[in-house]
Design a protein around this motif. Sequence first.
Motif: not given
Length: 231
Positions: A186-187, A180
């Motif tokens: 990310a996410p 992350n």
Amino acid sequence: MRVVIARCSVDYSGRLDAHLPLATRVLMVKADGSVLVHSDGGSYKPLNWMSPPCKLTVGEPSDADRDAGVGQVWTVQHAKTDDKLVVRIHEILGDHSADLGVDPGLVKDGVEAHLQKLLAEQIELLGPGHQLVRREYPTAIGPVDILARDRDGGAVAVEIKRRGEIDGVEQLTRYLELLNRDPHLAPVRGVFAAQEIKPQARVLAADRDIRCVILDYDAMRGMDDAESRLF
């Protein structure tokens, strides 16, 4: 390996003392030096044993032992401790030796590598629209078993175990923390996949917002007999 079937009594001395009275038993002397005493019961576990490094000496019985009917005395002395195993043999019923050669080791069916390969090939088991990105996706603390994308394009990190326990959830949590940090991923959501998941691991996974998935190994490799199932 040498396998001897004999009527014998056994005495163990060292960290603890133990005695096996006269009975018919199997004595196993392995190439690594270990000596095990088995009965016709108790599954795989020996009644008594001496692990290497140790030395087996076959000697003559004392006058008292000879009067009691003992023909041989095996003394197994551990090389690093005072532990001693003494086997008094009254009668040998069978004695066989064989060179077993080098053992290739146990090959387990359904280990994580097999499950990982099958899940990569059947990534839709994670849900409709999932696509495989890569197996063994590298991170600074080790590879994630599978990195995938869901139907919305979101990244999904999958940790695979035969038996899912708390340690596996903690491992996946560490991977997710690193993944992350990557703005290109990310996410990243987590999936904990296993043939069996312990209740405590499920609770921890739910607390970490990690989804649990049960893998049916037989079904994944095409060996599930639907006609034999009740449901």
